[in-house]
Motif scaffolding. Structure first.
Motif, short mmCIF file in Angstrom:
data_model
loop_
_atom_site.label_atom_id
_atom_site.label_comp_id
_atom_site.label_asym_id
_atom_site.label_seq_id
_atom_site.Cartn_x
_atom_site.Cartn_y
_atom_site.Cartn_z
N ASN A 62 13.00 11.26 6.08
CA ASN A 62 11.40 10.53 5.09
C ASN A 62 10.07 10.37 5.67
N LEU A 63 9.41 10.35 4.75
CA LEU A 63 8.23 10.14 4.64
C LEU A 63 6.93 9.66 4.26
N ARG A 64 6.12 8.49 4.74
CA ARG A 64 5.67 7.52 3.94
C ARG A 64 4.63 7.46 4.91
N VAL A 65 3.24 7.71 3.54
CA VAL A 65 1.89 7.46 3.92
C VAL A 65 1.62 5.47 3.47
N GLY A 66 1.16 4.93 4.12
CA GLY A 66 0.43 3.25 4.11
C GLY A 66 -0.80 3.43 3.76
N LYS A 67 -0.64 1.51 3.69
CA LYS A 67 -2.68 1.17 3.98
C LYS A 67 -2.07 -0.48 4.05
N PRO A 68 -2.77 -1.22 5.12
CA PRO A 68 -2.84 -2.22 4.85
C PRO A 68 -4.33 -2.74 3.58
N SER A 72 -1.72 -9.87 4.61
CA SER A 72 -0.49 -9.85 4.66
C SER A 72 0.62 -8.98 4.13
N TRP A 73 -0.18 -7.73 3.70
CA TRP A 73 0.35 -7.31 2.85
C TRP A 73 -0.18 -5.90 3.47
N ASP A 74 1.26 -4.61 3.22
CA ASP A 74 0.83 -3.39 3.46
C ASP A 74 1.41 -2.85 2.11
N LEU A 75 1.04 -1.54 1.25
CA LEU A 75 1.96 -0.62 0.41
C LEU A 75 1.76 0.84 0.93
N GLN A 93 20.95 13.38 -2.13
CA GLN A 93 20.00 12.30 -2.86
C GLN A 93 18.51 12.69 -2.51
N ASN A 94 18.10 12.47 -3.05
CA ASN A 94 16.45 12.32 -2.87
C ASN A 94 15.81 11.05 -3.34
N THR A 95 14.72 10.37 -3.02
CA THR A 95 14.19 9.09 -3.45
C THR A 95 12.00 9.32 -3.59
N LEU A 96 11.89 9.00 -4.57
CA LEU A 96 10.44 8.89 -4.54
C LEU A 96 9.88 7.49 -5.02
N GLY A 97 9.78 7.02 -4.41
CA GLY A 97 9.02 5.21 -4.70
C GLY A 97 7.38 4.60 -4.02
N ALA A 98 7.77 3.18 -4.12
CA ALA A 98 6.50 2.96 -3.38
C ALA A 98 7.02 1.35 -3.16
N ASP A 99 6.78 0.75 -2.05
CA ASP A 99 7.11 -0.71 -2.09
C ASP A 99 5.65 -1.47 -1.30
N ARG A 108 1.72 -7.61 17.73
CA ARG A 108 2.33 -6.95 18.73
C ARG A 108 4.12 -6.29 17.56
N PHE A 109 4.42 -7.06 18.00
CA PHE A 109 5.54 -7.74 16.55
C PHE A 109 5.18 -8.17 15.80
N ARG A 110 5.84 -7.35 14.32
CA ARG A 110 4.82 -7.53 13.15
C ARG A 110 6.71 -7.71 12.65
N PRO A 111 7.39 -8.36 11.54
CA PRO A 111 8.60 -8.75 11.05
C PRO A 111 8.00 -9.03 9.70
N PHE A 112 8.33 -8.30 8.75
CA PHE A 112 8.61 -8.03 7.09
C PHE A 112 9.51 -7.98 6.56
N LEU A 113 9.47 -7.95 4.97
CA LEU A 113 10.37 -8.16 3.69
C LEU A 113 9.61 -6.75 2.77
N LEU A 114 10.47 -6.35 2.29
CA LEU A 114 10.13 -5.29 1.51
C LEU A 114 10.72 -5.57 0.28
N ALA A 115 9.72 -4.81 -1.02
CA ALA A 115 10.12 -4.41 -2.09
C ALA A 115 9.64 -3.60 -2.65
N GLY A 116 10.38 -3.10 -3.50
CA GLY A 116 9.89 -1.64 -4.36
C GLY A 116 10.37 -0.99 -5.80
#
Length: 348
Positions: A62-68, A72-75, A93-99, A108-116
């Motif tokens: 997988n390959l993702r590009v992200g930005k804070p 409290s939010w990353d895309l 299976q191939n996917t293309l999406g945004a979360d 240093r340790f950053r738990p998170f929830l995701l939806a997309g």
């Protein structure tokens, strides 16, 4: 998607969201974060819906590009590829999406929830027949990031993807895919340095009338405490004083030279090793031994008060598993093998 798959969806999603919400609790205070774009290449393991009748579970990259985008939010935008095969049967299976990632912390340790949401392409080849189609999907999941340094971190997440399968011959209209991913993220820019504190201008105090100094007060009494380790005073697990005790000799001379000194407290302590009853008895015996020594040097016994307090008032707390290391760590407490005898006297 059949009824069994629907129950599976609710059995996974609801506990994940509820447990994550309770674990997060109230929103945490956020620390400074790096707003730089980052890239996150990684690997995945995939468990497609049983309705696809895939030969086995799959894996890929997988390959993702992200930005804070806020404290409290990353895309994150990205694509995944997974493949499974068993002889002539294959599933891809191939996917293309945004979360959107809700970050519970920027430490240093950053738990998170995701939806997309996004689109997934499924391709099945079995028994010489090929079926394929592209479908929209939504997904939810949980994960965490761990910072290695200010630009490099590791991200791992687990998500459930719910696809609305297009009628391309599959024979069902809903599909659930579970996917676990791990990636190494790299920020393109370093975080901005913290601003230097601004100097505070000194304010000149207004002139004041200088009053004559008051007469000096009578000297307040002060109290002197002498602490000696058990290794100076006693052999291991013994309440018998060693032959040479120069510190106790000095204390006896000071008490006799100051008749205004009241009662002198001699307090024995032990550590938490051993039973409470034994430790209390040993601390009392050692305090009594010091009292007897001072009395033997001419200090009136009625000016000496010997008390054993056992495990009370520890100086340090240690959790070493190795006994020898634990004994060394507890040395400031002077406990059991190493014990404190505290002599207190009031002086001017």
């Amino acid at each position: 998607m059949n009824r069994r798959a629907s129950k599976k969806l609710h059995a996974i999603v609801i506990p994940v969201l509820v447990s994550a919400g309770f674990a997060a609790g109230p929103a945490q205070a956020q620390t400074a974060y790096n707003p730089s774009w980052y890239i996150a290449p990684g690997l995945n393991a995939t468990w497609p819906d049983d309705d696809f009748k895939q030969p086995t579970n799959g894996g890929g990259f997988n390959l993702r590009v992200g930005k804070p985008i806020a404290p409290s939010w990353d895309l994150q935008l990205g694509t995944t590829y997974s493949h499974a095969w068993d002889g002539g049967n294959q599933y891809r299976q191939n996917t293309l999406g945004a979360d959107a990632l809700y970050m519970f912390s920027r430490s240093r340790f950053r738990p998170f929830l995701l939806a997309g949401a996004g689109a997934q392409y499924d391709r099945i080849q079995r028994n010489g027949l090929k079926e394929s189609g592209t479908s929209p999907y939504v997904n939810v999941g949980v994960g965490a990031q761990y910072l290695i340094n200010d630009r490099l971190s590791v991200q791992a997440d687990y998500r459930l993807m719910h696809a609305y399968v297009q009628p391309r011959g599959y024979g069902f209209s809903r599909a659930n895919t579970k996917m676990a991913t791990v990636a190494l993220t790299y920020a393109f820019d370093k975080p901005a340095p913290a601003p230097a504190p601004q100097p505070v201008a000194a304010v000149e105090p207004p002139p004041v009338q200088v009053a004559p100094p008051p007469p000096p007060p009578a000297p307040a009494p002060r109290f002197e405490r002498t602490t000696m380790s058990a290794t100076e005073l006693f052999d291991f697990d013994s309440a018998r004083l060693k032959s040479s005790q120069p510190k106790l000799d000095e204390i006896a001379a000071a008490i006799k030279a100051n008749p205004d000194v009241g009662t002198v407290d001699i307090i024995g302590y032990t550590d938490r090793l051993g039973s409470e009853k034994y430790n209390l008895k040993l601390s009392q015996q050692r305090a009594d031994a010091v009292k007897a020594y001072l009395a033997g040097l001419g200090v009136p016994p009625d000016r000496l008060n010997a008390t054993g307090r056992g495990e009370a008032d520890p100086v340090v707390t240690c959790n070493e598993r190795n006994r020898a290391a634990l004994i060394r760590c507890l040395e400031p407490n002077r406990r059991v093998e190493v014990e404190d005898i505290v002599v207190q006297r009031r002086v001017q």
